[in-house]
Structure formats: C-alpha cells, structure tokens
Design a protein around this motif. Structure first.
Motif, PDB file in Angstrom:
ATOM      1  N   THR A   1       0.846  -1.188   0.000  1.00  9.07           N
ATOM      2  CA  THR A   1       0.000   0.000   0.000  1.00  9.07           C
ATOM      3  C   THR A   1       0.882   1.240   0.000  1.00  9.07           C
ATOM      4  N   LYS A   2       0.536   2.198  -0.839  1.00 10.63           N
ATOM      5  CA  LYS A   2       1.309   3.436  -0.895  1.00 10.63           C
ATOM      6  C   LYS A   2       1.080   4.257   0.364  1.00 10.63           C
ATOM      7  N   GLY A   3       2.154   4.888   0.806  1.00 12.07           N
ATOM      8  CA  GLY A   3       2.075   5.734   1.980  1.00 12.07           C
ATOM      9  C   GLY A   3       3.459   6.128   2.444  1.00 12.07           C
ATOM     10  N   PRO A   4       3.536   6.886   3.533  1.00 14.92           N
ATOM     11  CA  PRO A   4       4.820   7.390   4.005  1.00 14.92           C
ATOM     12  C   PRO A   4       5.677   6.380   4.757  1.00 14.92           C
ATOM     13  N   ALA A   5       5.112   5.251   5.136  1.00 14.52           N
ATOM     14  CA  ALA A   5       5.891   4.259   5.897  1.00 14.52           C
ATOM     15  C   ALA A   5       6.909   3.588   4.992  1.00 14.52           C
ATOM     16  N   PRO A   6       8.133   3.429   5.482  1.00 20.24           N
ATOM     17  CA  PRO A   6       9.122   2.662   4.713  1.00 20.24           C
ATOM     18  C   PRO A   6       8.664   1.205   4.594  1.00 20.24           C
ATOM     19  N   VAL A   7       9.029   0.577   3.488  1.00 23.96           N
ATOM     20  CA  VAL A   7       8.657  -0.826   3.273  1.00 23.96           C
ATOM     21  C   VAL A   7       9.650  -1.708   4.011  1.00 23.96           C
ATOM     22  N   GLN A   8       9.115  -2.616   4.820  1.00 23.67           N
ATOM     23  CA  GLN A   8       9.942  -3.568   5.556  1.00 23.67           C
ATOM     24  C   GLN A   8      10.213  -4.742   4.637  1.00 23.67           C
ATOM     25  N   THR A   9      11.480  -5.045   4.406  1.00 21.16           N
ATOM     26  CA  THR A   9      11.834  -6.083   3.444  1.00 21.16           C
ATOM     27  C   THR A   9      12.027  -7.458   4.073  1.00 21.16           C
ATOM     28  N   ASN A  10      12.265  -7.527   5.368  1.00 21.95           N
ATOM     29  CA  ASN A  10      12.445  -8.837   5.997  1.00 21.95           C
ATOM     30  C   ASN A  10      11.101  -9.364   6.506  1.00 21.95           C
ATOM     31  N   ASN A  11      11.099 -10.574   7.011  1.00 17.22           N
ATOM     32  CA  ASN A  11       9.859 -11.194   7.486  1.00 17.22           C
ATOM     33  C   ASN A  11       9.615 -10.991   8.969  1.00 17.22           C
ATOM     34  N   ASP A  12      10.343 -10.094   9.607  1.00 14.49           N
ATOM     35  CA  ASP A  12      10.109  -9.801  11.016  1.00 14.49           C
ATOM     36  C   ASP A  12       8.729  -9.187  11.187  1.00 14.49           C
ATOM     37  N   ASN A  13       8.196  -9.272  12.396  1.00 18.06           N
ATOM     38  CA  ASN A  13       6.898  -8.669  12.681  1.00 18.06           C
ATOM     39  C   ASN A  13       6.976  -7.162  12.572  1.00 18.06           C
ATOM     40  N   ASP A  14       5.902  -6.563  12.097  1.00 20.66           N
ATOM     41  CA  ASP A  14       5.781  -5.110  12.101  1.00 20.66           C
ATOM     42  C   ASP A  14       4.684  -4.738  13.097  1.00 20.66           C
ATOM     43  N   ILE A  15       4.352  -3.467  13.188  1.00 20.65           N
ATOM     44  CA  ILE A  15       3.389  -2.990  14.183  1.00 20.65           C
ATOM     45  C   ILE A  15       1.998  -3.599  13.964  1.00 20.65           C
ATOM     46  N   VAL A  16       1.616  -3.830  12.718  1.00 16.13           N
ATOM     47  CA  VAL A  16       0.300  -4.425  12.438  1.00 16.13           C
ATOM     48  C   VAL A  16       0.266  -5.872  12.927  1.00 16.13           C
ATOM     49  N   ASP A  17       1.345  -6.604  12.716  1.00 13.57           N
ATOM     50  CA  ASP A  17       1.417  -7.975  13.232  1.00 13.57           C
ATOM     51  C   ASP A  17       1.280  -7.994  14.754  1.00 13.57           C
ATOM     52  N   GLU A  18       1.950  -7.056  15.417  1.00 15.72           N
ATOM     53  CA  GLU A  18       1.863  -6.974  16.878  1.00 15.72           C
ATOM     54  C   GLU A  18       0.444  -6.706  17.338  1.00 15.72           C
ATOM     55  N   VAL A  19      -0.215  -5.774  16.701  1.00 13.98           N
ATOM     56  CA  VAL A  19      -1.585  -5.418  17.099  1.00 13.98           C
ATOM     57  C   VAL A  19      -2.510  -6.614  16.949  1.00 13.98           C
ATOM     58  N   LEU A  20      -2.424  -7.309  15.829  1.00 12.66           N
ATOM     59  CA  LEU A  20      -3.308  -8.456  15.605  1.00 12.66           C
ATOM     60  C   LEU A  20      -2.956  -9.618  16.536  1.00 12.66           C
ATOM     61  N   TYR A  21      -1.685  -9.794  16.833  1.00 10.07           N
ATOM     62  CA  TYR A  21      -1.273 -10.874  17.725  1.00 10.07           C
ATOM     63  C   TYR A  21      -1.750 -10.627  19.166  1.00 10.07           C
ATOM     64  N   TYR A  22      -1.627  -9.384  19.628  1.00 12.34           N
ATOM     65  CA  TYR A  22      -1.979  -9.052  21.007  1.00 12.34           C
ATOM     66  C   TYR A  22      -3.425  -8.579  21.170  1.00 12.34           C
ATOM     67  N   PHE A  23      -4.165  -8.473  20.093  1.00  6.46           N
ATOM     68  CA  PHE A  23      -5.506  -7.899  20.160  1.00  6.46           C
ATOM     69  C   PHE A  23      -6.401  -8.601  21.180  1.00  6.46           C
ATOM     70  N   LYS A  24      -6.491  -9.907  21.091  1.00  9.86           N
ATOM     71  CA  LYS A  24      -7.429 -10.647  21.940  1.00  9.86           C
ATOM     72  C   LYS A  24      -7.107 -10.514  23.425  1.00  9.86           C
ATOM     73  N   ALA A  25      -5.868 -10.268  23.762  1.00 15.93           N
ATOM     74  CA  ALA A  25      -5.504 -10.056  25.165  1.00 15.93           C
ATOM     75  C   ALA A  25      -5.685  -8.589  25.554  1.00 15.93           C
ATOM     76  N   ASN A  26      -5.224  -7.682  24.697  1.00 12.45           N
ATOM     77  CA  ASN A  26      -5.268  -6.254  25.030  1.00 12.45           C
ATOM     78  C   ASN A  26      -6.671  -5.675  25.076  1.00 12.45           C
ATOM     79  N   VAL A  27      -7.585  -6.228  24.304  1.00  9.05           N
ATOM     80  CA  VAL A  27      -8.923  -5.641  24.198  1.00  9.05           C
ATOM     81  C   VAL A  27      -9.673  -5.651  25.528  1.00  9.05           C
ATOM     82  N   PHE A  28      -9.268  -6.475  26.459  1.00  6.92           N
ATOM     83  CA  PHE A  28      -9.949  -6.561  27.751  1.00  6.92           C
ATOM     84  C   PHE A  28      -9.538  -5.476  28.746  1.00  6.92           C
ATOM     85  N   PHE A  29      -8.524  -4.706  28.419  1.00  8.10           N
ATOM     86  CA  PHE A  29      -8.022  -3.715  29.367  1.00  8.10           C
ATOM     87  C   PHE A  29      -8.798  -2.408  29.291  1.00  8.10           C
TER      88      PHE A  29
END
Length: 176
Positions: free
Chosen positions: A32-60
């Motif tokens: 997707t076009k935008g100002p964020a630099p493109v991450q070229t490796n397969n490490d997690n990015d911020i979106v991966d973190e949000v989706l991974y932790y969503f089910k736990a964080n949503v209860f707070f």
C-alpha cells in the motif's frame, strides 16, 4: 498487564525512525502506498503486533504508554474493534476486504480535531504538513490492518467466531 510494542524508544533511536506528533513512522510489510518505509524482511511489524496481542489487550480498561509505538498499538486496537463490527455483518472475505478498504479511506479525526477519542494519548500536529503526513500514515496503517484482519477472520471461507465474538468489546471503553 497489557502487552506493549517491541518497537520501544531505543529501537526507534537506533533505527533513526522519524517521530511526528509522538507517533513513530515505523516500517510496514505492505504494498500500500504511503509514508511508511517498506519492511523487506519477514520480522513482525506494528500491524502484526496489534493483531497478535488484540485478543488479550482488548480486555483492558487502562493502558500505560511505555513507548511512542504504544500509541499505535492503542489506535490500531481500537481500529480493529471497529473493523470487526463491520465484519460481523459480512459473509465472505472479498466483501470484507472491500469494506475494509472503504473504511480505511473514510474520513476520520486526528489529534487536535473535535471528536478524536485519543487526544490524551496523542500530540497535536505542529503544522498542516505534519497533519497530512500523519493522516496518510494512518490511512496506510488502517488499510494494511484491514487486509490482514480479513485474512485472519475469513481463513475458512466464513467469519471465524473466535474473532467475531469481539465485536461488542470496547478497548479502554472507547470507540473510534
């Protein structure tokens, strides 16, 4: 204890991540076009973190910021709840992806605008160019989050009840 981002302030300083309005412009695995630099490796990015932790964080009901990236965790967690509400009415992945694309581009307030629910977490933009950059970054984040969420929710052709069950949950008792 809520889950926080691995992209702490030290990481942002080491990688020389640009921070505007207290928000780091983190690299994303995206086309997707935008100002964020493109991450070229397969490490997690911020979106991966949000989706991974969503089910736990949503209860707070409280969330203490430990880094600038935690602001993105808060914003995107609220955005995921908004997406799930829309997905609760959609029966297939293609419909969900098109709905998420429309939602990502829809008008939304920024910090400093009336109606922005997270003004306590975010700084106001200093000028219009910062506001435009943050808006385009949020659009890029929202679009990528919607795509990845639809892939997770509709893995077997229909909505996964273990995602849709969170449609009525409010993170921090707030909505975008």
């Amino acid at each position: 204890m809520a889950y926080h981002s691995e992209f702490d302030n030290e990481f942002c300083q080491q990688k020389r991540i640009r921070v505007i309005c207290g928000i780091p412009i983190l690299p994303l695995k995206t086309s997707t076009k935008g100002p964020a630099p493109v991450q070229t490796n397969n490490d997690n990015d911020i979106v991966d973190e949000v989706l991974y932790y969503f089910k736990a964080n949503v209860f707070f009901r409280q969330y203490d910021l430990e880094s600038a990236a935690d602001r993105l965790i808060v914003y995107l967690t609220l955005y995921v709840t908004q997406c799930l509400k829309d997905m609760g009415r959609i029966t297939n992945r293609e419909g969900a992806e098109s709905s998420m694309a429309l939602l990502a581009k829809s008008q939304f307030p920024l910090s400093g605008d009336g109606g922005f629910p997270l003004s306590a977490f975010f700084e106001k933009p200093d000028n219009t160019s910062d506001a435009e950059l943050i808006r385009s970054y949020f659009i890029q984040l929202r679009h990528e989050t919607g795509i990845r969420l639809a892939q997770r929710v509709y893995r077997k052709g229909r909505a996964d009840k273990w995602w849709i069950c969170f449609t009525k949950k409010k993170f921090l008792n707030l909505e975008l």
